[in-house]
Enzyme design. Structure first.
Site, PDB file in Angstrom:
ATOM      1  N   ASP A 193     -10.237   3.804   1.879  1.00  0.00           N
ATOM      2  CA  ASP A 193     -10.767   2.887   3.194  1.00  0.00           C
ATOM      3  C   ASP A 193     -11.251   3.820   4.135  1.00  0.00           C
ATOM      4  O   ASP A 193     -12.517   3.236   4.498  1.00  0.00           O
ATOM      5  CB  ASP A 193      -9.628   2.559   3.630  1.00  0.00           C
ATOM      6  CG  ASP A 193      -8.951   1.038   3.256  1.00  0.00           C
ATOM      7  OD1 ASP A 193      -9.555   0.479   2.689  1.00  0.00           O
ATOM      8  OD2 ASP A 193      -7.576   1.155   3.381  1.00  0.00           O
TER       9      ASP A 193
ATOM     10  N   LYS B  19       0.733  -1.238  -0.026  1.00  0.00           N
ATOM     11  CA  LYS B  19      -0.011  -0.123   0.046  1.00  0.00           C
ATOM     12  C   LYS B  19       0.994   1.331  -0.025  1.00  0.00           C
ATOM     13  O   LYS B  19       0.405   2.351  -0.496  1.00  0.00           O
ATOM     14  CB  LYS B  19      -0.949   0.228   1.154  1.00  0.00           C
ATOM     15  CG  LYS B  19      -2.208  -1.152   1.062  1.00  0.00           C
ATOM     16  CD  LYS B  19      -2.786  -1.133   2.173  1.00  0.00           C
ATOM     17  CE  LYS B  19      -4.412  -0.869   1.729  1.00  0.00           C
ATOM     18  NZ  LYS B  19      -5.284  -0.889   2.829  1.00  0.00           N
TER      19      LYS B  19
END
Length: 277
Positions: free
Chosen positions: A107, A70
């Protein structure tokens, strides 16, 4: 004569076999009648950049990025959204027609949409939020809570330095509480979030004392295996509103799917059922 290309997307991580994303996107592709595919790809860190530069030439329109890539994917991308920059990690890449890689982090969006769908009466401004953990997921949660209008965030992490780093990035509305005092910060919290892996299948239990939880507070756990963690079970018994973590996984996938395949998927009971099978 132009040949119609079948859009491809997928998820890149290592390991990746456990990912529920292929099930989720596969369900949406099928229900929306889209000719496309979503593929899990196990890619080693040293191969990541090469793979990301090659995929668009193979008909890929984008990918999801998961652990451990990520942060690295963010450095490789040509354009990064402000929210992803603030969080310091990306989870959604869009391969543009000019060959550029556009990176985002959905997210926080997924977290808030899950609360809005499953606790429609939740009022972010009702009082402080208590956040357990200070990793990448916590950063996304803190950014989205501040954005939603939570007045103050109390954060506690087993390693205090990580919580302090988060406070430094997000400013004066964030305060750090010692891990041994984490139970005390629940006494004033209108919203409580566990972003740690504690309580997950195969991990130690979350041992923070919960007797300070306020009746009517919103309590949510990002852990979704098991779906009903000890935190959620006890919070429910104490009269709190509880939201499990599966919805965040589903909602964070919506923006990417829409950008890649051109249709916005619906998050409904059938979607959840597919992931719980």
């Amino acid at each position: 004569m132009s040949v119609e290309r079948i859009p491809l997307a997928g998820v890149i991580g290592s390991p990746i076999a456990h990912s529920k994303s292929p099930l989720l996107h596969g369900h949406w592709l099928k229900t929306l009648g889209i000719k496309g595919h979503y593929i899990p790809m196990d890619v080693a860190p040293e191969d990541l950049e090469n793979v990301l530069r090659t995929l668009p030439r193979m008909g890929f329109v984008g990918v999801n990025i998961t652990v451990p890539h990520k942060e690295a994917a963010m450095r490789i991308a040509d354009q990064v959204t402000d929210r992803a920059t603030l969080i310091g990690a990306v989870n959604t890449l869009i391969f543009r027609e000019d060959g550029k890689i556009h990176a985002d982090n959905t997210d926080g969006y997924g977290f808030i949409e899950n609360l809005r769908q499953n606790a429609p009466d939740w009022n972010p401004a009702a009082g402080p939020a208590a956040v357990l953990g200070a990793g990448g997921a916590a950063r996304a949660v803190v950014a989205s809570l501040l954005d939603a209008g939570v007045p103050e965030i109390l954060i506690s992490n087993r390693t205090r330095a990580r919580a302090e780093a988060l406070k430094q990035d997000f400013g004066t509305r964030v305060s750090v509480v010692e891990w041994v005092q984490a139970g005390n910060m629940l006494e004033q919290a209108a919203t409580v979030v566990n972003t740690t892996s504690l309580g997950m299948l195969g991990k130690p239990e979350l041992r923070v004392p919960l007797d300070g939880l306020q009746k009517g507070a919103l309590v949510t756990d990002l852990v979704y295996n098991p779906l009903q963690t000890r935190l959620l079970r006890e919070a429910e018994d104490m009269g709190c509103v509880t939201v499990d973590g599966l919805g965040m996984l589903i909602h964070q996938a919506v923006p990417g799917f829409e950008r890649w395949f051109g249709q916005r998927p619906v998050v409904d009971a059938a979607t959840r059922a597919v992931l719980l099978r």
